[in-house]
Design a protein around this motif. Structure first.
Motif, PDB file in Angstrom:
ATOM      1  N   LEU A  52       0.209  -7.930  -2.695  1.00  0.00           N
ATOM      2  CA  LEU A  52       0.937  -6.794  -2.149  1.00  0.00           C
ATOM      3  C   LEU A  52       0.987  -6.917  -0.630  1.00  0.00           C
ATOM      4  O   LEU A  52      -0.060  -6.952   0.031  1.00  0.00           O
ATOM      5  N   ALA A  97       5.002  -0.396  -9.131  1.00  0.00           N
ATOM      6  CA  ALA A  97       5.247  -0.007  -7.744  1.00  0.00           C
ATOM      7  C   ALA A  97       5.298   1.512  -7.627  1.00  0.00           C
ATOM      8  O   ALA A  97       6.050   2.167  -8.348  1.00  0.00           O
ATOM      9  N   VAL A 101       8.235  -1.654  -2.444  1.00  0.00           N
ATOM     10  CA  VAL A 101       7.159  -2.570  -2.065  1.00  0.00           C
ATOM     11  C   VAL A 101       7.710  -3.948  -1.718  1.00  0.00           C
ATOM     12  O   VAL A 101       8.806  -4.311  -2.149  1.00  0.00           O
ATOM     13  N   VAL A 103       6.268  -7.814  -2.142  1.00  0.00           N
ATOM     14  CA  VAL A 103       5.221  -8.518  -2.869  1.00  0.00           C
ATOM     15  C   VAL A 103       5.499 -10.017  -2.830  1.00  0.00           C
ATOM     16  O   VAL A 103       6.642 -10.455  -2.984  1.00  0.00           O
TER      17      VAL A 103
END
Length: 173
Positions: A52, A97, A101, A103
């Motif tokens: 993340l 999520a 986000v 990632v």
């Protein structure tokens, strides 16, 4: 964002050489995902290791009764998806999520290549994974301790390892 610089800032990566960090970064793909995107489905095999970079991801479990339990909210800098990749078994949790986000993902095939214990990069990469697993274990310990506090009514009733301390000695009062 330059992924290799971000990786270098994470716990465990200080033991990887610059070339090793570049290899890991080159094997990862960075993407943006919308709120509600499911990275890992409970009871399904996971296909990648995720990191993340921005935003939050909820780790949740659906119980036998169908009830949804959010176990943890991941923050930037945390890896997820390791248990299923390492064991080859379906995931015990889902990862979704919480909002938009960013990632980075490492495909399963690259994860297997990096995870080889008979190579220098493999040993150092395993240390990175162990560092995250230790963080996860610490978080799980805190969650269980908090649950015990809820069940037994306060921290003063818990011993040093989280076990309940009797309020009186049985048969003595």
């Amino acid at each position: 964002m330059i992924l290799k610089n971000y990786l270098r800032s994470l716990p465990g990566f200080q033991f990887l050489s610059d070339a090793d960090v570049e290899h890991v970064a080159a094997a990862m793909r960075v993407d943006d995902y919308p709120k509600g995107h499911v990275f890992i489905y409970q009871d399904k095999l996971n296909q990648a290791l995720y990191l993340l970079l921005e935003g939050q991801v909820d780790v949740a479990h659906y119980g036998n009764t169908g009830r949804h339990y959010t176990l943890k909210t991941l923050e930037a800098g945390e890896f997820f998806g390791m248990p299923s990749l390492s064991t080859g078994k379906p995931a015990n949790t889902s990862c979704t999520a919480r909002g938009p986000v960013k990632v980075a993902s490492l495909p399963f095939s690259a994860y297997l290549l990096l995870y080889q214990p008979d190579s220098e990069i493999g040993c150092r990469f395993q240390f990175v994974i162990a560092t995250q697993l230790a963080r996860d274990l610490h978080d799980r310990h805190d969650s269980l301790r908090n649950l015990l506090v809820q069940v037994y009514g306060g921290a003063q009733h818990l011993g040093t390892l989280g076990e309940a301390v009797p309020q009186s000695i049985p048969g003595k009062g």
